[in-house]
Design a protein around this motif. Sequence first.
Motif, PDB file in Angstrom:
ATOM      1  N   SER A   1     -16.719   2.245   2.498  1.00 15.52           N
ATOM      2  CA  SER A   1     -15.970   2.681   4.272  1.00 15.52           C
ATOM      3  C   SER A   1     -16.794   1.364   5.110  1.00 15.52           C
ATOM      4  O   SER A   1     -18.110   2.470   5.327  1.00 15.52           O
ATOM      5  N   LEU A   2     -16.041   1.012   6.216  1.00 11.79           N
ATOM      6  CA  LEU A   2     -17.009   0.728   7.515  1.00 11.79           C
ATOM      7  C   LEU A   2     -16.705   2.354   8.617  1.00 11.79           C
ATOM      8  O   LEU A   2     -17.168   1.908   9.594  1.00 11.79           O
ATOM      9  N   CYS A   3     -16.181   2.996   8.323  1.00 10.08           N
ATOM     10  CA  CYS A   3     -15.980   4.528   9.052  1.00 10.08           C
ATOM     11  C   CYS A   3     -16.771   5.029   8.460  1.00 10.08           C
ATOM     12  O   CYS A   3     -17.124   5.097   7.316  1.00 10.08           O
ATOM     13  N   LYS A   4     -17.637   5.439   9.107  1.00 12.99           N
ATOM     14  CA  LYS A   4     -19.359   5.797   8.561  1.00 12.99           C
ATOM     15  C   LYS A   4     -19.035   7.334   8.147  1.00 12.99           C
ATOM     16  O   LYS A   4     -18.180   7.798   8.376  1.00 12.99           O
TER      17      LYS A   4
ATOM     18  N   ILE B   1     -10.569   6.584  10.685  1.00 11.98           N
ATOM     19  CA  ILE B   1     -10.688   7.851   9.031  1.00 11.98           C
ATOM     20  C   ILE B   1     -11.447   6.888   8.156  1.00 11.98           C
ATOM     21  O   ILE B   1     -11.065   5.212   8.177  1.00 11.98           O
ATOM     22  N   GLY B   2     -11.754   7.655   7.393  1.00 11.60           N
ATOM     23  CA  GLY B   2     -12.411   7.007   5.925  1.00 11.60           C
ATOM     24  C   GLY B   2     -11.829   7.242   5.071  1.00 11.60           C
ATOM     25  O   GLY B   2     -11.608   8.471   4.726  1.00 11.60           O
ATOM     26  N   LEU B   3     -11.708   6.258   3.681  1.00 12.14           N
ATOM     27  CA  LEU B   3     -11.290   6.409   2.307  1.00 12.14           C
ATOM     28  C   LEU B   3     -12.274   6.219   1.047  1.00 12.14           C
ATOM     29  O   LEU B   3     -13.053   5.015   1.439  1.00 12.14           O
TER      30      LEU B   3
ATOM     31  N   LEU C   1      -9.613   2.720   8.421  1.00 11.40           N
ATOM     32  CA  LEU C   1      -8.524   3.259   9.059  1.00 11.40           C
ATOM     33  C   LEU C   1      -8.897   3.265  10.797  1.00 11.40           C
ATOM     34  O   LEU C   1      -8.949   4.254  11.040  1.00 11.40           O
ATOM     35  N   GLU C   2      -7.787   2.591  11.679  1.00 11.87           N
ATOM     36  CA  GLU C   2      -9.062   2.705  13.327  1.00 11.87           C
ATOM     37  C   GLU C   2      -7.537   3.942  13.772  1.00 11.87           C
ATOM     38  O   GLU C   2      -6.314   3.076  13.149  1.00 11.87           O
TER      39      GLU C   2
ATOM     40  N   THR D   1      -8.184  -2.139   8.420  1.00 11.80           N
ATOM     41  CA  THR D   1      -9.085  -3.094   8.414  1.00 11.80           C
ATOM     42  C   THR D   1      -8.820  -2.592   6.639  1.00 11.80           C
ATOM     43  O   THR D   1      -9.486  -1.913   5.700  1.00 11.80           O
ATOM     44  N   TRP D   2      -9.150  -4.822   5.958  1.00 11.40           N
ATOM     45  CA  TRP D   2      -8.908  -4.763   4.895  1.00 11.40           C
ATOM     46  C   TRP D   2      -9.806  -5.494   4.314  1.00 11.40           C
ATOM     47  O   TRP D   2     -11.131  -5.896   5.263  1.00 11.40           O
ATOM     48  N   PRO D   3     -11.030  -5.567   2.776  1.00 14.38           N
ATOM     49  CA  PRO D   3     -11.846  -6.148   2.523  1.00 14.38           C
ATOM     50  C   PRO D   3     -12.847  -7.087   3.330  1.00 14.38           C
ATOM     51  O   PRO D   3     -13.265  -7.255   3.096  1.00 14.38           O
TER      52      PRO D   3
END
Length: 133
Positions: A27-30, A89-91, A108-109, A118-120
């Motif tokens: 995830s790009l969301c830490k 939000i990170g998954l 998820l911003e 945001t996709w891969p």
Amino acid sequence: MINRLPSWLFLISALFPASQLYANVESLCKEARFQPADNAWVGHYYLEGVMEVGSELLLEPDGKFKWYLTVGALDQYAEGTWWKNGTCIGLKAAPQYRQYLQIFPTRLELSEKDLNVTWPDGDQKGHYVLASH
């Protein structure tokens, strides 16, 4: 007569280039510890803004999620954990789902009540909208 690719195959290749079709991206969301205050984002969301793609996301109050995406003959499903960290939000899909995922949100911003995806491949297409009850 020209052979034509099924329209869903073209759509997948246009939305998610083949070289980027993988879900083992972190995830790009830490990742952060789930907090009770994050429950403000709990709910059932539907993806909007991506043509011919259906997707739903359920953020549960215990920090768990359920998610699916379907486009053409491709169906994706995952369960796992979610967290809020600042404005995102990170998954994180549970291990038993990761190996089968080809397309999965990396970030998820937060945007008022929507979650911009945001996709891969780094593209930011569509947003999850909270379902009205």
